[in-house]
Scaffold this motif. Structure first.
Motif, PDB file in Angstrom:
ATOM      1  N   GLY A 256       0.826  -1.207   0.000  1.00 50.95           N
ATOM      2  CA  GLY A 256       0.000   0.000   0.000  1.00 50.95           C
ATOM      3  C   GLY A 256       0.855   1.250   0.000  1.00 50.95           C
ATOM      4  N   ARG A 257       0.268   2.320  -0.424  1.00 54.82           N
ATOM      5  CA  ARG A 257       0.956   3.602  -0.552  1.00 54.82           C
ATOM      6  C   ARG A 257       0.865   4.375   0.762  1.00 54.82           C
ATOM      7  N   VAL A 258       1.910   5.142   1.049  1.00 57.57           N
ATOM      8  CA  VAL A 258       2.010   5.899   2.294  1.00 57.57           C
ATOM      9  C   VAL A 258       2.133   7.389   1.979  1.00 57.57           C
ATOM     10  N   LEU A 259       1.489   8.210   2.793  1.00 55.81           N
ATOM     11  CA  LEU A 259       1.671   9.661   2.735  1.00 55.81           C
ATOM     12  C   LEU A 259       2.337  10.085   4.038  1.00 55.81           C
TER      13      LEU A 259
ATOM     14  N   GLN B 253      13.177   8.279   3.421  1.00 58.10           N
ATOM     15  CA  GLN B 253      12.480   7.957   2.177  1.00 58.10           C
ATOM     16  C   GLN B 253      13.138   6.768   1.477  1.00 58.10           C
ATOM     17  N   ALA B 254      14.451   6.699   1.536  1.00 60.00           N
ATOM     18  CA  ALA B 254      15.157   5.569   0.912  1.00 60.00           C
ATOM     19  C   ALA B 254      14.759   4.249   1.563  1.00 60.00           C
ATOM     20  N   ARG B 255      14.447   4.263   2.842  1.00 62.28           N
ATOM     21  CA  ARG B 255      14.031   3.039   3.534  1.00 62.28           C
ATOM     22  C   ARG B 255      12.695   2.530   3.015  1.00 62.28           C
ATOM     23  N   PHE B 256      11.808   3.443   2.592  1.00 60.36           N
ATOM     24  CA  PHE B 256      10.559   3.003   1.972  1.00 60.36           C
ATOM     25  C   PHE B 256      10.878   2.189   0.719  1.00 60.36           C
ATOM     26  N   ALA B 257      11.781   2.717  -0.110  1.00 59.86           N
ATOM     27  CA  ALA B 257      12.162   2.018  -1.340  1.00 59.86           C
ATOM     28  C   ALA B 257      12.760   0.646  -1.018  1.00 59.86           C
TER      29      ALA B 257
ATOM     30  N   VAL C 125      -1.017   6.960   6.725  1.00 58.93           N
ATOM     31  CA  VAL C 125      -0.523   8.333   6.758  1.00 58.93           C
ATOM     32  C   VAL C 125       0.345   8.466   8.005  1.00 58.93           C
ATOM     33  N   VAL C 126       1.590   8.881   7.810  1.00 64.17           N
ATOM     34  CA  VAL C 126       2.511   9.089   8.929  1.00 64.17           C
ATOM     35  C   VAL C 126       2.581  10.585   9.208  1.00 64.17           C
ATOM     36  N   VAL C 127       2.336  10.963  10.461  1.00 66.09           N
ATOM     37  CA  VAL C 127       2.426  12.362  10.877  1.00 66.09           C
ATOM     38  C   VAL C 127       3.766  12.542  11.582  1.00 66.09           C
ATOM     39  N   GLY C 128       4.585  13.437  11.055  1.00 64.10           N
ATOM     40  CA  GLY C 128       5.934  13.643  11.557  1.00 64.10           C
ATOM     41  C   GLY C 128       5.994  14.323  12.916  1.00 64.10           C
TER      42      GLY C 128
ATOM     43  N   ASN D 185       6.037   8.706  13.621  1.00 58.73           N
ATOM     44  CA  ASN D 185       7.455   8.358  13.675  1.00 58.73           C
ATOM     45  C   ASN D 185       8.105   9.018  14.880  1.00 58.73           C
ATOM     46  N   SER D 186       9.327   8.608  15.189  1.00 59.10           N
ATOM     47  CA  SER D 186      10.072   9.292  16.239  1.00 59.10           C
ATOM     48  C   SER D 186      11.178  10.160  15.645  1.00 59.10           C
ATOM     49  N   SER D 187      11.524   9.903  14.371  1.00 57.94           N
ATOM     50  CA  SER D 187      12.498  10.718  13.649  1.00 57.94           C
ATOM     51  C   SER D 187      12.245  10.527  12.155  1.00 57.94           C
ATOM     52  N   PRO D 188      12.778  11.410  11.319  1.00 59.02           N
ATOM     53  CA  PRO D 188      12.585  11.242   9.881  1.00 59.02           C
ATOM     54  C   PRO D 188      13.126   9.901   9.369  1.00 59.02           C
ATOM     55  N   GLU D 189      14.117   9.370  10.039  1.00 57.65           N
ATOM     56  CA  GLU D 189      14.746   8.145   9.562  1.00 57.65           C
ATOM     57  C   GLU D 189      13.936   6.892   9.863  1.00 57.65           C
ATOM     58  N   ASP D 190      13.020   6.927  10.840  1.00 62.72           N
ATOM     59  CA  ASP D 190      12.235   5.724  11.133  1.00 62.72           C
ATOM     60  C   ASP D 190      10.791   5.831  10.642  1.00 62.72           C
ATOM     61  N   THR D 191      10.563   6.717   9.679  1.00 64.22           N
ATOM     62  CA  THR D 191       9.220   6.900   9.136  1.00 64.22           C
ATOM     63  C   THR D 191       8.709   5.619   8.476  1.00 64.22           C
ATOM     64  N   ALA D 192       9.571   4.924   7.752  1.00 63.01           N
ATOM     65  CA  ALA D 192       9.150   3.665   7.113  1.00 63.01           C
ATOM     66  C   ALA D 192       8.742   2.645   8.166  1.00 63.01           C
ATOM     67  N   ASP D 193       9.481   2.580   9.268  1.00 61.29           N
ATOM     68  CA  ASP D 193       9.135   1.630  10.339  1.00 61.29           C
ATOM     69  C   ASP D 193       7.749   1.942  10.908  1.00 61.29           C
ATOM     70  N   ALA D 194       7.451   3.228  11.084  1.00 58.58           N
ATOM     71  CA  ALA D 194       6.150   3.619  11.610  1.00 58.58           C
ATOM     72  C   ALA D 194       5.040   3.152  10.666  1.00 58.58           C
ATOM     73  N   ALA D 195       5.218   3.361   9.369  1.00 55.67           N
ATOM     74  CA  ALA D 195       4.213   2.932   8.401  1.00 55.67           C
ATOM     75  C   ALA D 195       4.110   1.422   8.338  1.00 55.67           C
ATOM     76  N   LEU D 196       5.241   0.734   8.365  1.00 58.24           N
ATOM     77  CA  LEU D 196       5.236  -0.733   8.239  1.00 58.24           C
ATOM     78  C   LEU D 196       4.508  -1.398   9.403  1.00 58.24           C
ATOM     79  N   ARG D 197       4.466  -0.762  10.564  1.00 57.92           N
ATOM     80  CA  ARG D 197       3.698  -1.344  11.682  1.00 57.92           C
ATOM     81  C   ARG D 197       2.238  -1.537  11.288  1.00 57.92           C
ATOM     82  N   TRP D 198       1.736  -0.677  10.394  1.00 56.96           N
ATOM     83  CA  TRP D 198       0.320  -0.719  10.008  1.00 56.96           C
ATOM     84  C   TRP D 198       0.086  -1.332   8.643  1.00 56.96           C
ATOM     85  N   LEU D 199       1.117  -1.486   7.843  1.00 57.75           N
ATOM     86  CA  LEU D 199       0.954  -2.019   6.498  1.00 57.75           C
ATOM     87  C   LEU D 199       1.042  -3.537   6.464  1.00 57.75           C
ATOM     88  N   ARG D 200       1.631  -4.149   7.448  1.00 55.05           N
ATOM     89  CA  ARG D 200       1.814  -5.615   7.429  1.00 55.05           C
ATOM     90  C   ARG D 200       0.542  -6.332   7.760  1.00 55.05           C
TER      91      ARG D 200
END
Length: 119
Positions: A4-7, A32-36, A69-72, A104-119
């Motif tokens: 799924g797509r993330v905003l 963002q690279a971690r999403f890829a 949707v991840v809120v920074g 997220n807790s930082s810009p670098e763990d944004t993918a982790d925050a989304a992945l908690r809900w995408l799996r």
């Protein structure tokens, strides 16, 4: 299987006056690279609180169908932006009611925050 797509909604570090945006810009790029790396498509909506942030967020939320949707933290953690944070959560509920909301807790763990809900 597509997850799924993330905003990602956050503050635009380049347009916030009074500090060096480069470390945050670099952290966002790494995040963002971690999403890829996980094969997840992620769009960014970076706003400035005083410049029609609400309009930009609604436009981003309605542009595509988002699974999450991840809120920074820039919006969430800075107490003077509490009203903006509330607006963001309610805009997500209104314009993307099927999307999970993650933090997220930082810009670098944004993918982790989304992945908690995408799996």
């Amino acid at each position: 299987m597509a997850l799924g797509r993330v905003l990602v909604i956050g503050l635009d570090p380049v347009r916030i006056p009074g500090w060096d945006p480069e470390p945050v810009v670099a952290a966002i790029a790494r995040g963002q690279a971690r999403f890829a790396d996980h094969g997840v498509e992620a769009d960014m909506c970076l706003v400035v609180p005083d410049e029609n942030a609400e309009g930009a967020i609604v436009e981003a939320l309605t542009r595509k169908d988002y699974a999450c949707v991840v809120v920074g933290g820039g919006i969430r953690k800075h107490e003077p932006l509490l009203e903006l944070f509330e607006k963001v959560v309610n805009l997500v509920r209104q314009h993307a009611p099927g999307a999970a909301i993650a933090f997220n807790s930082s810009p670098e763990d944004t993918a982790d925050a989304a992945l908690r809900w995408l799996r």
